[in-house]
Every structure is written in structure tokens, then in C-alpha cells.
Write an enzyme that holds these catalytic residues in place. Structure first.
Site, PDB file in Angstrom:
ATOM      1  N   TYR A 101       0.880  -1.123   0.075  1.00 56.74           N
ATOM      2  CA  TYR A 101      -0.144   0.004  -0.046  1.00 56.74           C
ATOM      3  C   TYR A 101       0.871   1.271  -0.075  1.00 56.74           C
ATOM      4  O   TYR A 101       0.398   2.176  -0.777  1.00 56.74           O
ATOM      5  CB  TYR A 101      -0.811  -0.137   1.347  1.00 56.74           C
ATOM      6  CG  TYR A 101      -1.913   1.111   1.328  1.00 56.74           C
ATOM      7  CD1 TYR A 101      -3.030   1.388   0.467  1.00 56.74           C
ATOM      8  CD2 TYR A 101      -1.456   2.142   2.370  1.00 56.74           C
ATOM      9  CE1 TYR A 101      -3.707   2.441   0.733  1.00 56.74           C
ATOM     10  CE2 TYR A 101      -2.493   3.086   2.563  1.00 56.74           C
ATOM     11  CZ  TYR A 101      -3.418   3.520   1.898  1.00 56.74           C
ATOM     12  OH  TYR A 101      -4.287   4.523   1.635  1.00 56.74           O
ATOM     13  N   ASP A 155     -12.064   8.181   4.173  1.00 59.91           N
ATOM     14  CA  ASP A 155     -10.624   8.979   4.225  1.00 59.91           C
ATOM     15  C   ASP A 155     -11.233  10.327   3.913  1.00 59.91           C
ATOM     16  O   ASP A 155     -11.310  10.726   2.779  1.00 59.91           O
ATOM     17  CB  ASP A 155      -9.651   8.579   3.249  1.00 59.91           C
ATOM     18  CG  ASP A 155      -8.258   9.131   3.426  1.00 59.91           C
ATOM     19  OD1 ASP A 155      -8.255  10.092   3.984  1.00 59.91           O
ATOM     20  OD2 ASP A 155      -7.243   8.632   2.764  1.00 59.91           O
TER      21      ASP A 155
END
Length: 129
Positions: free
Chosen positions: A20, A44
Site C-alpha cells: 500500500y 478517508d
């Protein structure tokens, strides 16, 4: 499938977190989204409208397409199919460089794909370097 088969190993979770971080640096929304399960959720920052499914997640990360970030993993804690990690992202925008240090909390399926991600940060946390 037994419960233990659906929990990835700590090494698998750590590998996905590392992938990631590298994918964030790549500036490719499809590379990042490929780490997520098809029906994953993303919030997010925490408190924003969750994105559901790989298509919505790819669209969210498309803001990074063609950009260059530097990431640094500062700490990671793994517990079963969950990880919380603190990292730094440094992003040049025009002639200015910004830095933010979010804490992401992720859950993973048995294959190490991200099933949920919640990013703890706010715009007030961004610093101009």
C-alpha cells in the site's frame, strides 16, 4: 472455511501494508485499488462519506494519478486481521511541498486484501514545508 483460515498471517498483513505504501508512491489509482477486496469500504478521512467497492475506491485515489509522493512507514501494529499504522506522506504540489502523518486502520480478508480502511487525519494536520 474455518475462522483461522479467514485470518491472514501477520506477514501477509505486513506485506499488504508495505505494498500500500509503495502503491501510494506510484501515483496509480488502479495499483492502489487492486490491494482492496471487491466490496471493500474506505473512509478517508474518518467522518467523510465512505466509499464502497473497488470502482468507488479507484475513483477516490484517481486524484493521485500522475503525482509523486514519498511515503515513510513510522509504526505498524497488527492484531489478527487488523492493522493500524502511522505513516508520513510528502507531496510536492507546484512549488510547494506538503506533509501529513495519518494513522490508517485496515481490516483484511484471508488473502490479505484490504476489506476496510479508515484514515485518521484532518486538513489541519497538513504542514507546508
Amino acid at each position: 472455511m474455518s475462522t483461522t483460515e479467514s485470518i491472514p498471517s501477520a506477514d501477509t498483513v505486513r506485506a499488504t501494508v508495505t505494498a500500500y505504501m509503495a502503491a501510494l508512491e506510484s501515483g496509480s489509482s488502479t495499483t492502489i485499488a487492486a490491494l482492496y477486496a471487491d466490496d471493500a469500504t474506505l473512509e478517508d478521512p474518518v467522518g467523510s462519506e465512505p466509499k464502497v467497492g473497488r470502482e468507488a475506491i479507484t475513483t477516490f485515489y484517481s486524484a493521485l494519478d500522475g503525482t509523486s509522493q514519498k511515503t515513510e512507514l513510522l509504526a505498524v501494529k497488527i492484531s489478527g486481521a487488523n492493522a493500524a499504522f502511522h505513516f508520513r506522506v510528502t507531496t510536492p504540489v507546484g512549488g510547494t511541498t506538503y506533509e501529513v502523518e495519518p494513522i490508517d486502520v485496515m481490516t483484511f480478508d484471508g488473502e490479505g486484501r484490504i476489506t476496510s480502511m479508515r484514515a485518521f487525519w484532518s486538513p489541519a494536520d497538513m504542514r507546508q514545508l
